[in-house]
Design a protein around this motif. Structure first.
Motif, mmCIF file in Angstrom:
data_model
loop_
_atom_site.group_PDB
_atom_site.id
_atom_site.type_symbol
_atom_site.label_atom_id
_atom_site.label_comp_id
_atom_site.label_asym_id
_atom_site.label_seq_id
_atom_site.Cartn_x
_atom_site.Cartn_y
_atom_site.Cartn_z
ATOM 1 N N ILE A 160 -3.536 4.501 0.607
ATOM 2 C CA ILE A 160 -4.291 3.102 0.740
ATOM 3 C C ILE A 160 -3.484 2.315 1.830
ATOM 4 O O ILE A 160 -2.372 2.092 1.750
ATOM 5 C CB ILE A 160 -4.092 2.244 -0.763
ATOM 6 N N GLN B 112 -10.820 5.023 -6.183
ATOM 7 C CA GLN B 112 -9.977 5.584 -5.153
ATOM 8 C C GLN B 112 -10.298 7.069 -5.538
ATOM 9 O O GLN B 112 -9.239 7.662 -5.634
ATOM 10 C CB GLN B 112 -8.575 5.094 -5.343
ATOM 11 N N ASP C 115 -9.283 3.602 -10.431
ATOM 12 C CA ASP C 115 -8.788 2.272 -9.881
ATOM 13 C C ASP C 115 -7.212 2.386 -9.736
ATOM 14 O O ASP C 115 -6.787 2.403 -11.010
ATOM 15 C CB ASP C 115 -9.549 1.348 -11.075
ATOM 16 N N GLY D 58 0.711 -1.418 -0.051
ATOM 17 C CA GLY D 58 0.047 0.049 -0.102
ATOM 18 C C GLY D 58 0.765 1.240 -0.095
ATOM 19 O O GLY D 58 2.010 1.156 -0.207
ATOM 20 N N CYS E 238 -2.560 -5.748 -7.625
ATOM 21 C CA CYS E 238 -3.550 -5.949 -6.481
ATOM 22 C C CYS E 238 -4.402 -4.638 -6.606
ATOM 23 O O CYS E 238 -4.047 -3.530 -6.497
ATOM 24 C CB CYS E 238 -2.931 -5.851 -5.096
ATOM 25 N N GLU E 239 -5.841 -5.088 -7.116
ATOM 26 C CA GLU E 239 -6.803 -3.844 -7.489
ATOM 27 C C GLU E 239 -7.234 -3.108 -6.114
ATOM 28 O O GLU E 239 -7.704 -3.994 -5.378
ATOM 29 C CB GLU E 239 -7.583 -4.556 -8.339
ATOM 30 N N HIS E 240 -7.188 -1.799 -6.266
ATOM 31 C CA HIS E 240 -8.076 -1.152 -5.238
ATOM 32 C C HIS E 240 -8.863 -0.282 -6.085
ATOM 33 O O HIS E 240 -8.365 0.887 -6.499
ATOM 34 C CB HIS E 240 -7.174 -0.329 -4.241
#
Length: 259
Positions: free
Chosen positions: A123, A162, A167, A111, A157-159
């Protein structure tokens, strides 16, 4: 011996050793410990559970040393056996940055805090259940003159959602024999500067900014499914890679692949 009993046995060892020792030949802390062979068998039965390995490492330096030398190595070899064989195929019995750092890299998305490596991204770091690392994907992150290097890179690693950042995807990776790599030579020849304050979240080594060194090829965005001008990644002195990107919407990615 049942699995539940072994877990309680390991937990009991942890609870009775809450201090740090000097780990000398006459250290009283080692008296009463199970020997290494027994601890090896216990963790083998527990499938090298990383949370338990990390907890055991905090008990004392004797356990910490055992975890660094044996337990994290076996965890890495179990979690990514083909990758580990390749990383060690040069004849080395160790991994750059140590086995604990590599074990953390396999299961931990670092993150980013706002104002950290990736300035506008905030994140939280988190553990991931399983991530695929690919040597083929790694080629896409290397300049043409560096593509004889071996680099394993994870899927992002998808977040999602935001805010203004869209994305966001975080990816991580590891170089084989980074000290002998062409990437490292190019970074040095270009006079790339190490980050003045931030360090690698996996091994605490200094970091090079690959975007600042102009060493991120356009093929990286295609591999990640990301906007070309929204990719940034760092590589540390031990060859660990961590980066972020802004992911394309799924519909845009599909159209790009059709073209």
């Amino acid at each position: 011996m049942t699995r539940g009993f072994k877990f309680l046995q390991v937990k009991a060892m942890i609870l009775t050793k809450q201090y740090r020792c000097i780990h000398s030949a006459s250290c009283l802390c080692t008296k009463g410990h199970l020997n290494e062979e027994v601890i090896f068998l216990v963790f083998h039965h527990l499938n090298w559970n990383p949370m338990l390995i990390a907890t055991l490492s905090c008990a004392c330096k004797w356990f910490d040393d055992l975890a660094k030398r044996v337990l994290w190595k076996e965890f890495c070899r179990t979690r990514a056996p083909k990758m580990m064989l390749d990383l060690q195929s040069s004849g080395s019995h160790s991994i750059d940055g140590n086995w604990r750092a590599l074990g953390k890299l396999l299961i931990y998305c670092s993150g980013c805090k706002k104002g950290g490596l990736f300035n506008n991204v905030d994140i939280p770091a988190h553990f991931v259940h399983r991530t695929r690392f690919s040597r083929t994907s790694g080629k896409s992150f290397l300049l043409p003159q560096c593509r004889t290097d071996v680099l394993y890179v994870s899927d992002p690693c998808e977040h999602l959602d935001q805010g203004d950042e869209g994305d966001v995807g975080f990816f991580r990776g590891i170089f084989k024999c980074f000290a002998m790599s062409k990437v490292r030579k190019v970074l040095i020849n270009r006079g790339a500067l190490l980050h003045p304050t931030e360090v690698c979240p996996y091994c605490k080594a200094k970091l090079w900014n690959m975007l600042q060194a102009k060493m991120i090829p356009s093929s990286a965005s295609c591999r990640l499914g990301a906007y070309e001008d929204c990719i940034e990644y760092y590589v540390c002195l031990n060859g660990h890679v961590l980066g972020t990107c802004t992911l394309l919407p799924l519909s845009d990615t599909e159209e790009a692949s059709e073209e």
